[in-house]
Design an enzyme around this catalytic site. Structure first.
Site, PDB file in Angstrom:
ATOM      1  N   HIS A  42       6.135  -7.089  -0.067  1.00 27.36           N
ATOM      2  CA  HIS A  42       6.189  -7.299  -1.519  1.00 27.36           C
ATOM      3  C   HIS A  42       7.393  -8.103  -1.980  1.00 27.36           C
ATOM      4  O   HIS A  42       7.480  -8.466  -3.145  1.00 27.36           O
ATOM      5  CB  HIS A  42       6.196  -5.951  -2.264  1.00 27.36           C
ATOM      6  CG  HIS A  42       7.529  -5.258  -2.194  1.00 27.36           C
ATOM      7  ND1 HIS A  42       7.937  -4.556  -1.101  1.00 27.36           N
ATOM      8  CD2 HIS A  42       8.542  -5.182  -3.081  1.00 27.36           C
ATOM      9  CE1 HIS A  42       9.146  -4.064  -1.300  1.00 27.36           C
ATOM     10  NE2 HIS A  42       9.544  -4.436  -2.496  1.00 27.36           N
TER      11      HIS A  42
HETATM   12  C1  UD1 Z   1      10.938  -4.673  -7.817  1.00 25.35           C
HETATM   13  C2  UD1 Z   1      12.371  -4.917  -7.397  1.00 25.35           C
HETATM   14  C3  UD1 Z   1      12.464  -4.921  -5.880  1.00 25.35           C
HETATM   15  C4  UD1 Z   1      11.895  -3.648  -5.301  1.00 25.35           C
HETATM   16  C5  UD1 Z   1      10.481  -3.407  -5.849  1.00 25.35           C
HETATM   17  C6  UD1 Z   1      10.021  -2.047  -5.408  1.00 25.35           C
HETATM   18  C7  UD1 Z   1      13.648  -6.365  -8.935  1.00 25.35           C
HETATM   19  C8  UD1 Z   1      14.273  -7.691  -9.094  1.00 25.35           C
HETATM   20  N1  UD1 Z   1      12.856  -6.231  -7.851  1.00 25.35           N
HETATM   21  O1  UD1 Z   1      10.169  -5.742  -7.330  1.00 25.35           O
HETATM   22  O2  UD1 Z   1      13.828  -4.998  -5.489  1.00 25.35           O
HETATM   23  O3  UD1 Z   1      11.847  -3.774  -3.909  1.00 25.35           O
HETATM   24  O4  UD1 Z   1      10.502  -3.440  -7.285  1.00 25.35           O
HETATM   25  O5  UD1 Z   1       8.645  -1.950  -5.375  1.00 25.35           O
HETATM   26  O6  UD1 Z   1      13.865  -5.503  -9.740  1.00 25.35           O
HETATM   27  N2  UD1 Z   1       3.284  -5.279 -11.293  1.00 25.35           N
HETATM   28  C9  UD1 Z   1       2.114  -4.666 -11.681  1.00 25.35           C
HETATM   29  N3  UD1 Z   1       2.160  -3.307 -11.900  1.00 25.35           N
HETATM   30  C10 UD1 Z   1       3.281  -2.570 -11.782  1.00 25.35           C
HETATM   31  C11 UD1 Z   1       4.457  -3.218 -11.388  1.00 25.35           C
HETATM   32  C12 UD1 Z   1       4.435  -4.571 -11.150  1.00 25.35           C
HETATM   33  O7  UD1 Z   1       1.083  -5.290 -11.825  1.00 25.35           O
HETATM   34  O8  UD1 Z   1       3.231  -1.329 -11.996  1.00 25.35           O
HETATM   35  C13 UD1 Z   1       3.233  -6.748 -11.029  1.00 25.35           C
HETATM   36  C14 UD1 Z   1       3.469  -7.571 -12.294  1.00 25.35           C
HETATM   37  O9  UD1 Z   1       2.726  -8.748 -12.172  1.00 25.35           O
HETATM   38  C15 UD1 Z   1       4.943  -7.896 -12.176  1.00 25.35           C
HETATM   39  C16 UD1 Z   1       5.096  -8.079 -10.654  1.00 25.35           C
HETATM   40  O10 UD1 Z   1       4.231  -7.088 -10.095  1.00 25.35           O
HETATM   41  O11 UD1 Z   1       5.283  -9.048 -12.883  1.00 25.35           O
HETATM   42  C17 UD1 Z   1       6.475  -7.881 -10.136  1.00 25.35           C
HETATM   43  O12 UD1 Z   1       7.032  -6.653 -10.615  1.00 25.35           O
HETATM   44  P1  UD1 Z   1       8.626  -6.514 -10.759  1.00 25.35           P
HETATM   45  O13 UD1 Z   1       8.949  -5.149 -11.203  1.00 25.35           O
HETATM   46  O14 UD1 Z   1       9.172  -7.660 -11.529  1.00 25.35           O
HETATM   47  O15 UD1 Z   1       9.151  -6.749  -9.291  1.00 25.35           O
HETATM   48  P2  UD1 Z   1       8.748  -6.078  -7.915  1.00 25.35           P
HETATM   49  O16 UD1 Z   1       8.199  -7.134  -7.027  1.00 25.35           O
HETATM   50  O17 UD1 Z   1       7.942  -4.861  -8.133  1.00 25.35           O
HETATM   51  N1  UDP Z   2       5.955   3.418  -1.018  1.00 26.38           N
HETATM   52  C1  UDP Z   2       4.937   4.187  -1.536  1.00 26.38           C
HETATM   53  N2  UDP Z   2       3.689   3.635  -1.629  1.00 26.38           N
HETATM   54  C2  UDP Z   2       3.408   2.368  -1.236  1.00 26.38           C
HETATM   55  C3  UDP Z   2       4.461   1.600  -0.699  1.00 26.38           C
HETATM   56  C4  UDP Z   2       5.725   2.141  -0.619  1.00 26.38           C
HETATM   57  O1  UDP Z   2       5.148   5.350  -1.887  1.00 26.38           O
HETATM   58  O2  UDP Z   2       2.263   1.936  -1.364  1.00 26.38           O
HETATM   59  C5  UDP Z   2       7.287   4.022  -0.942  1.00 26.38           C
HETATM   60  C6  UDP Z   2       7.938   3.889   0.406  1.00 26.38           C
HETATM   61  O3  UDP Z   2       7.499   4.903   1.285  1.00 26.38           O
HETATM   62  C7  UDP Z   2       9.398   3.992   0.051  1.00 26.38           C
HETATM   63  C8  UDP Z   2       9.466   3.306  -1.286  1.00 26.38           C
HETATM   64  O4  UDP Z   2       8.148   3.320  -1.820  1.00 26.38           O
HETATM   65  O5  UDP Z   2       9.786   5.344  -0.104  1.00 26.38           O
HETATM   66  C9  UDP Z   2       9.934   1.909  -1.070  1.00 26.38           C
HETATM   67  O6  UDP Z   2       9.649   1.142  -2.135  1.00 26.38           O
HETATM   68  P1  UDP Z   2       9.364  -0.407  -2.029  1.00 26.38           P
HETATM   69  O7  UDP Z   2       8.956  -0.798  -0.687  1.00 26.38           O
HETATM   70  O8  UDP Z   2       8.459  -0.703  -3.152  1.00 26.38           O
HETATM   71  O9  UDP Z   2      10.781  -1.014  -2.426  1.00 26.38           O
HETATM   72  P2  UDP Z   2      12.143  -1.320  -1.666  1.00 26.38           P
HETATM   73  O10 UDP Z   2      12.539  -0.129  -0.887  1.00 26.38           O
HETATM   74  O11 UDP Z   2      11.922  -2.534  -0.825  1.00 26.38           O
HETATM   75  O12 UDP Z   2      13.071  -1.644  -2.779  1.00 26.38           O
END
Ligand code: UD1
Ligand code: UDP
Length: 366
Positions: free
Chosen positions: A216
């Site tokens: 992701h």
């Molecule tokens: C964010 C964090 C990243 C973390 C990740 C955990 C930042 C800069 N990045 O990335 O460090 O690893 O969360 O999962 O804060 N979206 C949905 N539904 C949701 C959430 C997101 O559709 O519930 C989609 C939207 O199109 C959104 C995109 O995902 O614009 C990205 O979401 P965003 O929260 O900006 O960043 P993540 O990639 O989730």
């Molecule tokens: N995780 C989850 N469901 C998923 C993918 C990840 O519960 O479908 C959990 C994962 O086990 C870990 C946390 O989310 O505990 C990590 O989050 P993510 O990978 O989104 O973000 P990061 O750690 O890279 O910031």
């Protein structure tokens, strides 16, 4: 003591659940001491039910006192909107301390809003560095650490990073190695986790073994070549060994836009933490670019191939639990054949003793 905790993204719900439980324990034991009042604020960064609500339900996290409803948009827009809303809230609630977790935009917004109002900030998961300033997470971490008063580090490497930046000399700042709150979570919930129906049926179907994969990170999803390399490698591997991939909405969007046809990977919706624990527990090995999942692979004694050019969890690589392969198709395929074939001794204890949450609370109240 009034603590305002800011969360917003999936990994933060898991981390905050650990410290909130430690706060509840402290209060229960503290009839003759000052109690801690915790106010939980959800920025709304993650908003789908399977990216947010499921964690609150499974981990019995109390409903947030405030939900700001700020999700989506560019980094600047999201962070700016959070900053404005959080400043208003902090002025209203006047907490003694603001607690933030990890390295997301919600982390930075919470820390910045508090620091500008001279409210002390506690940063849990401080001191991590990938030394790649193109990562939004690296910017968020460095800025958050610089304006926090409590720097709660998960590892000795994180402490050393902060020492090198001079943090141990900054006035009014305390740097403490408490261990990793995600290790506390894994130990606590592994006994309690039961799979939901989708994952239960997959575990049944793939009893002979499967790999767990997550992708992701922006550096991989927003670059079509990197994403193609990763997805085609995993799809090829999945011809031989099943690959289960809970797909983050960001990744789903880019895979769809790029028109990739994944023939073999078993893509499912994002799963809850309990499903994830069950998948981690039963898989043969892990492919990921997630920070949290790299460590969880280690907690569950599974080798991990990390599809990034660097990692902030360097000890996993140094000890041979984790192999960095970038987004190189050939390296991913080659690593699956050779790295996963190695026998690894998981006897080290890299992330504390499972009491990181309690240590955070104890230090704050000392
Ligand atoms: C964010 C964090 C990243 C973390 C990740 C955990 C930042 C800069 N990045 O990335 O460090 O690893 O969360 O999962 O804060 N979206 C949905 N539904 C949701 C959430 C997101 O559709 O519930 C989609 C939207 O199109 C959104 C995109 O995902 O614009 C990205 O979401 P965003 O929260 O900006 O960043 P993540 O990639 O989730
Ligand atoms: N995780 C989850 N469901 C998923 C993918 C990840 O519960 O479908 C959990 C994962 O086990 C870990 C946390 O989310 O505990 C990590 O989050 P993510 O990978 O989104 O973000 P990061 O750690 O890279 O910031």
């Amino acid at each position: 003591m009034k603590i305002l905790t800011v969360v917003g993204a999936r990994p933060q719900f898991i981390k905050a659940a650990v410290v909130s439980r430690a706060i509840a324990k402290y209060n229960k034991e503290a009839s003759d001491r000052e109690n801690i009042e915790e106010l939980l604020v959800h920025t709304g960064q993650h908003y789908d039910a399977n990216m947010s609500d499921v964690f609150f339900q499974e981990m019995q996290i109390p409903k947030p006192s405030y939900h700001l409803g700020i999700g989506g948009g560019t980094h600047g827009t999201m962070t700016g909107r959070m900053l404005e809303a959080l400043e208003w809230l902090l002025v209203k609630e006047k907490p003694d301390l603001v607690m933030v977790y990890g390295d997301t935009n919600s982390t930075l917004a919470g820390a910045l809003a508090a620091a500008k109002l001279h409210i002390p900030v506690a940063h849990v998961e401080a001191g991590l560095r990938s030394f790649n300033m193109n990562m939004p997470e690296e910017i968020n971490r460095i800025l958050t650490d610089r304006i926090s008063s409590w720097l709660f580090c998960p590892t000795e490497t994180a402490v050393k990073n902060l020492e090198q930046e001079g943090a141990t000399q900054w006035p009014g700042v305390r740097v403490c190695n408490v261990g990793d709150v995600m290790y506390d979570a894994a130990l606590f919930y592994r006994e309690r986790a039961k799979p939901g129906s989708v994952v239960a049926s997959l575990l049944n179907q793939y009893q002979d073994g499967f790999y767990l994969a997550t992708v992701h990170r922006q550096e991989n999803t927003d670059d079509v070549n990197r994403l193609r390399n990763i997805m085609t490698a995993l799809d090829e591997i999945a011809e031989r060994v099943p690959v289960i991939m809970p797909l983050h909405p960001r990744t789903r969007k880019y895979v769809r836009e790029a028109g990739f046809h994944l023939q073999n990977i078993c893509c499912i919706q994002p799963v809850g933490y309990f499903d994830m624990i069950c998948l981690l527990n039963q898989c043969r090995a892990v492919f990921t670019d997630s920070g949290g999942v790299q460590k969880e692979a280690y907690f569950f004694h599974k080798p991990c191939i990390t599809m990034r050019d660097e990692t902030e969890w360097v000890e996993l690589v140094e000890h041979g639990y984790n192999l960095l392969v970038g987004a190189d198709r050939d390296k991913i395929i080659e690593a699956e054949q050779h790295f996963f074939a190695k026998v690894i001794d998981f006897s080290d204890n890299l992330y504390g003793n499972g009491k990181a949450g309690e240590k955070v609370v104890k230090l704050l109240m000392s």
